[in-house]
Design an enzyme around this catalytic site. Structure first.
Site, PDB file in Angstrom:
ATOM      1  N   ASP A  21      25.760  13.827 -12.068  1.00  0.00           N
ATOM      2  CA  ASP A  21      24.404  13.451 -12.480  1.00  0.00           C
ATOM      3  C   ASP A  21      23.962  14.246 -13.710  1.00  0.00           C
ATOM      4  OD1 ASP A  21      22.004  12.088 -12.293  1.00  0.00           O
ATOM      5  OD2 ASP A  21      21.818  12.413 -10.145  1.00  0.00           O
TER       6      ASP A  21
ATOM      7  N   ASP B  64      17.991   4.117 -10.940  1.00  0.00           N
ATOM      8  CA  ASP B  64      17.406   4.636  -9.703  1.00  0.00           C
ATOM      9  C   ASP B  64      16.506   3.597  -9.062  1.00  0.00           C
ATOM     10  OD1 ASP B  64      18.680   7.002  -9.671  1.00  0.00           O
ATOM     11  OD2 ASP B  64      16.947   8.247 -10.179  1.00  0.00           O
TER      12      ASP B  64
HETATM   13  C1  GLA Z   1      19.051  11.213  -9.747  1.00  0.00           C
HETATM   14  C2  GLA Z   1      20.042  10.139  -9.369  1.00  0.00           C
HETATM   15  C3  GLA Z   1      19.810   9.714  -7.939  1.00  0.00           C
HETATM   16  C4  GLA Z   1      19.961  10.905  -7.036  1.00  0.00           C
HETATM   17  C5  GLA Z   1      19.027  12.010  -7.483  1.00  0.00           C
HETATM   18  C6  GLA Z   1      19.290  13.297  -6.725  1.00  0.00           C
HETATM   19  O1  GLA Z   1      17.763  10.738  -9.780  1.00  0.00           O
HETATM   20  O2  GLA Z   1      19.942   9.058 -10.241  1.00  0.00           O
HETATM   21  O3  GLA Z   1      20.696   8.697  -7.567  1.00  0.00           O
HETATM   22  O4  GLA Z   1      21.283  11.346  -7.049  1.00  0.00           O
HETATM   23  O5  GLA Z   1      19.161  12.305  -8.850  1.00  0.00           O
HETATM   24  O6  GLA Z   1      18.444  14.306  -7.145  1.00  0.00           O
END
Ligand code: GLA
Length: 768
Positions: free
Chosen positions: A472, A535
């Protein structure tokens, strides 16, 4: 194929030709980029020299009385010699700012590795045109890579200081391409967190359009993929150019049309992210820009781009390798979990048919919220007393693969890492660096930082208990130190780190993520075979994003999860069936508290997963075709993925209308002679769907939202409409298949489709 004929260079793929020429004043020009030309006719395509009008500067009256730089189809423009449109290269030095390159020599060879950058693999030829400004001591190499099998041309340049003094690059794009206007439209994407890949379209007027990103990553603001299409091009027909850049940092797209209708299109690193001084002998290489052309409309672009990504970009170890069905705990638990909870989720995931269990954020340091512990990649014992090995063993014993979330590029101010190494974060040394999601970005230009991260991840990966990593990256970069090329050097550092890790652990499948899809680009996909699209897991929002992304990227890189019925980002309620029908066009996963499913939902999800496994190859690697789209905010989106033997069609509804018409599926590309068995994926309706209307058929009175309906609906549903039959491909291609009317209050029978707002269906066509 590359053909060199004195000063003419023809670069041909199966369907296209890029024809280059050195003109009388030694400039490399593009005579044609489009449909493939017969080699005997190449001379025909030579573009006449531009006319000088009024105040135009003639480049050199001795060589040519009328040749002026702005009017030629130049392959790479520099300023201060009469061309005042957007330059591709700007150099400054003690000597001056006018750098004027002329052709010296040409050579062709198999494509070589591009130092520092991800280089596409597989068969490709390379043409190098060397140009020089003798007086300024500078050389420019124009590089062209020909990927014949997928109709893609790669373009990049190398600048070399062959003088005795340093000079500074202020801008150095990867590609410039000139096109005579025939009514073109710029089609790009814009977006933000939870809303990536939104369509942006504009007829190209007499302006300079500049888009891209200055945030340090390829970004969700404007993805580097874009198209320029003829205004009469449609999904299936018409001339379209597609563009992308194999780069993950700040980038720039420029489209500029002059008064005469000459359109200049440039792609490359954003000048704000790059100011680089080259000492004598130094070189600078740009990343590769990717260009393709089709006369088969937007679908033609996706066909070329998908083949390029699947066969030349994705690491060979994972190229066309089916991706596992994931369960991810993020939206199910967020950071509130313990070992027992994870065990029960893993058991249920296995029972449903998932193949991979991914433990997301919150497993390390003392991380209970997003304000701590990034950088401390040791396990949070309070949540996981048996460590990562413990949970991984448990998961693997169930027969699932195990995946783990990392955000390696970041550090929390509340971390041991920053206590020990406060100087490891990106900062200018003058201002207090600003936080984003309560965190700072580590300075990947420093070797010791990359070594620390390599070791921290290797410690976990070398135990052999991790099959999958979700990588990430949850904020943008600011507070940069005083170096003109810092943002670019950061990306080279990132490539060095991910290159080392993926080489050391070639069997680990990495998923690319950046707060969703803020860094889904060909650079990252060169290391990480798939990416989290957004997301926003709402199926309707995702359908739009997946559609836009699909023009440039194949389904095999798009990771999509079915999430809770009441979506967390939109608070929109949608059934699991619909969520599946959208998520299935790509790499499928589930991300919710699956321990709360009722028996009817469990059964439905099991059958979704069975369906997906049966059709996985087509859903992940089939050709993507868009048959119909949302128009003016209403209507439907219909996409088809197909291979030689079958086609699957996802139909997504916009909002219900009280006057639905009869509908057919406008199929495309089925084998006209073959017979196909068609069906709709079985779906059910919850009893709650009908509210108090259910009393019209129920023997006992059922109160809307009452206890009875709540209990009953956990065990019983009503079968949705069916559709089954056989027909010839030509009949289906003719759009003859009636799929039934949608619900409109009255006249219900077993062919009535109750899709509700934003509902979806999948139809299957299998060759007999
Ligand atoms: C980001 C990612 C999510 C998740 C969060 C965890 O927003 O896109 O899918 O993994 O971080 O903090």
């Amino acid at each position: 194929m590359i053909t060199i004929n004195e000063k003419t260079f023809a670069l041909s793929t199966r369907e296209t030709t890029l024809l280059l020429r050195v003109n009388e004043i030694g400039k490399v020009v593009c005579d044609h980029y489009g449909r493939r030309l017969e080699h005997d006719d190449l001379a025909l395509a030579a573009v006449p020299d531009g006319v000088t009008t009024g105040r135009t500067i003639v480049y050199d009256e001795k060589q040519s009385e009328k040749l002026a730089l702005p009017s030629i189809h130049g392959e790479y423009s520099t300023p201060f010699k009469g061309d005042d449109y957007s330059p591709s290269l700007e150099i400054v030095s003690d000597k001056g700012r006018l750098y004027d390159f002329v052709f010296v020599s040409a050579l062709s060879r198999p494509l070589e590795k591009m130092e520092g950058y991800p280089t596409p693999h597989g068969e490709a030829e390379e043409l190098i045109l060397l140009c020089r400004d003798e007086k300024m001591g500078a050389e420019l190499e124009l590089h062209y890579a020909v990927f014949e099998d997928c109709d893609v041309i790669g373009k990049f340049v190398l600048v070399r200081n062959v003088g005795e003094k340093p000079f500074t690059l202020r801008r150095v794009y990867s590609s410039q391409f000139c096109l005579e206007d025939q009514g073109y439209v710029l089609h790009a994407s814009y977006g933000s967190w939870a809303g990536e890949f939104q369509r942006a379209e504009t007829p190209i007027g007499h302006f300079r359009y500049e888009l891209g990103s200055d945030s340090g990553s390829s970004s969700d603001q404007h993805n580097p993929f874009f198209m320029v299409r003829r205004d009469d091009a449609s999904l299936r027909t018409g001339a379209v150019y597609g563009f992308n850049l194999i780069y993950s940092g700040s980038h720039r797209i420029v489209v500029e049309k002059d008064a005469f209708g000459l359109i200049r299109i440039q792609q490359g690193i954003s000048p704000r992210g790059l100011e680089k001084t080259l000492a004598p002998g130094d070189t600078f290489l740009t990343p590769m820009a990717v260009l393709t052309y089709t006369h088969n409309g937007l679908n033609g672009i996706s066909k070329h781009m998908h083949a390029f990504v699947n066969d030349h970009v994705i690491p060979t170890r994972f190229a066309r390798v089916p991706r596992p069905i994931a369960f991810n705990n993020w939206e199910g638990t967020y950071m509130k979990f313990n070992e027992a909870k994870l065990h029960s989720l893993a058991k249920k995931a296995k029972d449903l048919g998932c193949e991979l269990f991914v433990l997301d954020d919150g497993w390390f340091g003392h991380r209970d919220a997003d304000n701590s512990s990034l950088g401390d990649w040791d396990v949070y014992k309070k949540k996981l007393p048996h460590g990562i090995e413990g949970i991984s063993k448990y998961v693997r014993k169930l027969g699932l693969k195990f995946g783990l979330w990392f955000e390696p590029e970041m550090a929390s101010p509340d971390s041991h890492l920053l206590e020990q190494h406060p100087d490891w974060v990106i900062q200018d040394g003058i201002h207090e660096p600003s936080l984003g999601r309560h965190q700072l970005v580590l300075d990947l230009t420093k070797k010791e930082v990359r070594d620390y991260l390599f070791d921290a991840l290797s410690n976990h990966l070398s135990t052999g208990c991790i099959d999958f990593v979700k990588w990430d990256y949850n904020r943008t970069i600011c507070d940069i130190p005083n170096s003109g090329s810092f943002l670019h050097d950061y990306i080279l550092g990132l490539y060095d780190l991910v290159g080392r890790l993926t080489k050391a652990f070639p069997d680990v499948l990495f998923e690319n993520c950046a707060s969703g899809g803020a860094r889904n680009d060909l650079g990252m996909f060169s290391y990480f075979p798939q990416g989290w699209v957004s997301d926003d897991t709402d199926s309707f929002e995702r359908a739009k994003m997946q559609l836009e992304m699909s023009f440039g990227y194949p389904q095999s890189v798009m990771s999509n999860h079915v999430s809770a019925k009441t979506n967390h980002q939109m608070l929109r309620k949608t059934g699991f069936g619909t969520k599946f029908d959208v998520a299935a066009i790509g790499v499928l996963g589930y991300e919710m508290d699956i321990s709360e499913l009722d028996s009817i939902e469990e059964k439905a999800i099991k059958s979704q997963i069975e369906f997906y496994k049966k059709h996985r190859e087509t859903l992940q690697f089939g050709i993507y075709r868009i048959l119909d789209t949302f128009e003016h905010g209403h209507g439907r989106l219909i996409v088809e993925v197909a291979d030689a033997n079958k086609a699957l069609v996802t139909y997504v509804n916009y909002v219900q209308t009280p006057h639905p018409g009869n509908e057919t599926l406008p199929m495309a590309g089925l084998d006209p002679e073959a017979t196909y068995a068609y069906s709709v994926r079985p779906e059910y309706h919850s009893l709650k769907t009908f509210g108090s209307l259910i009393n019209q058929v129920s023997p006992v009175h059922i109160k809307e939202e009452g206890v009875l309906v709540n209990v009953l609906s956990r065990f019983r549903g009503l079968d949705a409409e069916g559709l089954k039959g056989e027909a010839k491909g030509c009949t289906l291609n003719a759009g003859a298949l009636q799929i039934g009317r949608q619900w409109a209050g009255t006249g219900y029978d077993d062919s009535t489709r109750i899709l509700l707002d934003f509902g979806a269906r999948i139809y299957v066509f299998e060759k007999k």
